[in-house]
Write a protein that holds these residues in place. Sequence first.
Motif, mmCIF file in Angstrom:
data_model
loop_
_atom_site.group_PDB
_atom_site.id
_atom_site.type_symbol
_atom_site.label_atom_id
_atom_site.label_comp_id
_atom_site.label_asym_id
_atom_site.label_seq_id
_atom_site.Cartn_x
_atom_site.Cartn_y
_atom_site.Cartn_z
ATOM 1 N N GLY A 5 1.036 -1.252 -0.112
ATOM 2 C CA GLY A 5 -0.309 0.051 0.239
ATOM 3 C C GLY A 5 0.803 1.495 -0.505
ATOM 4 N N ASP A 50 -6.306 -5.315 2.217
ATOM 5 C CA ASP A 50 -5.431 -5.962 1.057
ATOM 6 C C ASP A 50 -4.438 -5.862 0.924
ATOM 7 O OD1 ASP A 50 -7.982 -5.873 -0.392
ATOM 8 O OD2 ASP A 50 -7.728 -3.548 -0.770
ATOM 9 N N ALA A 51 -3.480 -5.461 1.895
ATOM 10 C CA ALA A 51 -1.916 -5.704 2.605
ATOM 11 C C ALA A 51 -2.058 -6.389 3.389
ATOM 12 C CB ALA A 51 -1.361 -4.065 3.279
ATOM 13 N N GLY A 97 -12.992 -1.546 5.448
ATOM 14 C CA GLY A 97 -11.790 -0.521 4.458
ATOM 15 C C GLY A 97 -10.950 -0.124 4.293
ATOM 16 N N GLU A 98 -10.089 0.617 3.445
ATOM 17 C CA GLU A 98 -8.880 0.949 3.084
ATOM 18 C C GLU A 98 -8.304 1.832 3.846
ATOM 19 O OE1 GLU A 98 -8.090 2.764 -0.809
ATOM 20 O OE2 GLU A 98 -8.417 0.950 -1.555
ATOM 21 N N ASN A 99 -7.679 1.715 4.465
ATOM 22 C CA ASN A 99 -6.302 2.840 6.190
ATOM 23 C C ASN A 99 -6.875 3.757 5.347
ATOM 24 O OD1 ASN A 99 -5.616 0.739 6.884
ATOM 25 N ND2 ASN A 99 -3.912 0.504 7.180
ATOM 26 N N ARG A 111 -18.967 -2.555 3.479
ATOM 27 C CA ARG A 111 -17.117 -2.320 2.438
ATOM 28 C C ARG A 111 -17.372 -0.761 2.363
ATOM 29 N NH1 ARG A 111 -11.727 -4.038 1.916
ATOM 30 N NH2 ARG A 111 -11.248 -2.801 -0.248
ATOM 31 N N HIS A 171 -9.662 -4.931 12.018
ATOM 32 C CA HIS A 171 -8.236 -5.772 11.231
ATOM 33 C C HIS A 171 -8.067 -7.692 11.403
ATOM 34 C CE1 HIS A 171 -7.184 -1.531 9.639
ATOM 35 N NE2 HIS A 171 -7.159 -1.799 8.492
ATOM 36 N N THR A 182 -16.488 2.709 0.944
ATOM 37 C CA THR A 182 -15.257 3.584 0.293
ATOM 38 C C THR A 182 -15.931 4.968 0.200
ATOM 39 O OG1 THR A 182 -17.469 3.452 -1.782
ATOM 40 C CG2 THR A 182 -15.983 0.940 -1.107
ATOM 41 N N ASP A 185 -3.718 -2.710 5.870
ATOM 42 C CA ASP A 185 -5.133 -3.432 5.928
ATOM 43 C C ASP A 185 -5.247 -4.623 5.261
ATOM 44 O OD1 ASP A 185 -4.551 -2.302 3.198
ATOM 45 O OD2 ASP A 185 -4.717 -0.883 2.530
ATOM 46 N N ILE A 239 -9.388 6.014 4.808
ATOM 47 C CA ILE A 239 -11.166 5.883 4.342
ATOM 48 C C ILE A 239 -11.884 6.505 4.890
ATOM 49 C CG2 ILE A 239 -12.198 3.827 5.040
ATOM 50 C CD1 ILE A 239 -12.465 5.323 1.274
#
Length: 628
Positions: free
Chosen positions: A153, A198-199, A359-361, A510, A496, A512, A196, A363
């Motif tokens: 990320g 995804d990472a 959600g992403e870090n 989720r 997480h 966004t 996050d 967000i």
Amino acid sequence: MLQRSYYDMSILYCRSCGVDVSGEALFRQVTFAVEKGEKVGLVGPNGAGKTTLLRACLGEHPLESGEVFLTGTWGYLPQNPLVEDQGTVWESMLAERADLIEMKEQLHVLEERMAHTADEKVFAQYSALTERFETMGGYALEAQVRKILSGLGLTKETEHPIQHLSGGQKTRLALSKLLLRSPEFLILDEPTNHLDMDALEWLEGFLKGYDGAILVVSHDRYFLDHVVQKVLHLEKGGLKSYPGNYSEYELQRAVEETTLVREAERVSKKIARLEEYIRRYKAGIKSKQARGRESQLQKIKPVEVNKTPKSLHISLATGRRSGDRTLMLEDVSVEFPGRRLFHGVDVELRRGDRVALLGENGIGKTSLLKAIKGSLPYQGEIRLGANVKLGYYSQEHEELHGKGSIMDEIRGDTDLLDPEIRSLLARFGFVGEEVFKPVSVLSGGEKSRLALAKLFLSQGNLLLLDEPTNHLDTRMRDVLEEALQDYDGTLLVVSHDRYFLDRVVNKIARLTPEGLKIYEGDYSMYKAQVQEEEAASTGGSASSGTAVGTRPHEQSKETEREARRRQRKAQQLEAQIAELEEEIQSLEEQMAAVTSNYEKALELHKLFEEKKVLLDSTMMEWLEITEE
């Protein structure tokens, strides 16, 4: 001879090691090995000495006893790594492979010399260096840098000066540099911090395919399940090794503890019988036999059963029942000067919903919780349902006053008498004189347990939890999960911890920049749905319109046939689901009955997990067919 064989086979061999901290023994007689290419997890309660053991193995902390053999190249990621604030992220990454950069410059020099001379020695030198450069990954260096930065990320920060990075970004950069270096042995202390989802998943995939050995300290049980092949448990000065991943380790520990409790009860009863015999006959005609029993008693050692946080049982009761609709958000947005985090958030929570906010870090997950709590400005409408009372847990422990002792912290929030407060605190692991410790000196884990005690006192029927498992060791996480499973209110949680999410939540939201998307099920079901969506989007989908040349009556017949086909398939799946549920129930009963036979218990557990996965996939298939 034994020492030499271990030294030859293992990349790390720790023999009979002991370490003191502040004059007290932290652990003694610790022996273990990490083989070349092996992936090992190191777990244990907070304060057991996991980080100290890593540092002792690397020579960064003195050994009181024992010795360590460490071979090959190694790299260490501490919990709070230091990164030099020089240059950009990209420059810092390339500097990590200065050997390849220097080799590339040598190749340029040789190319210039070849352009002006036909010296065969120069050609040979260039050929050998080119082959070596290619073998070491020189031509793929920049691609590998981009891959690692993207996975962790940091793509947007590639050209950013390091001095402008946040603490979490610097930690991710330190991890990126270590992975790029690719040593034969990785030693990682809580590498999933600041990542996050995804990472996290990218790192899991990277480490699973890593050729070298890995020794990792982590509280992330899902991560350990997917990466390690062996678990080392450090507790109360001793270390024990367990084959398998984290779930297999937990099963083995559960079997051991059950067996130990039974053995402790048996020995305790035997001691009690001997003591009673001695008391009765020591001065009578059976005094000789009594002395013999006394000698026998002195040889018996009571079996100690560890009292761990798992023996605690906390509850998160609701003071009153809320209405069916607990929380309504309509077109909610949060923005700061010059930046909008998200907008268009619409959601309705019902009583009993257990929703994870992902959600992403950056967000705005924490910001959304604070907006619901009323401590952050927002646009749109947020309404609480009838009889809803909020309970809030902050990852920064903002709800702690931080003044005075643990007792004082609780006294300020309740009318309970001191004996009742002490009884409450004991349920959260604070016993004896610990209740008088100043809040200001508490560790992260202790502050988390104190914040949970205050959450219990709030008796909220709608809980907003922001990373509740941070700083908790794995056993205390188990206790919290059990409490939340029994909780009869509504839950909205940012976390997480995927293992926690699989055990606690029944919906995923989720977040966004454009709003929320709701998925039914736990984290694993959510991941399966996301993967299906990605596969559908990349693979293309069939046209939903009427095919050219198809007559209306033919289309109608085809629709009827398709409906009948779906109905038959749904009935078959329903039968499979019922059969699987019966098999799972039977396996649960068998596992409950098997406690002393570890191999049988492990076999049943594996079969149980396979059936659960099959049930989830079958259920998803049934839902898809019935919803068409």
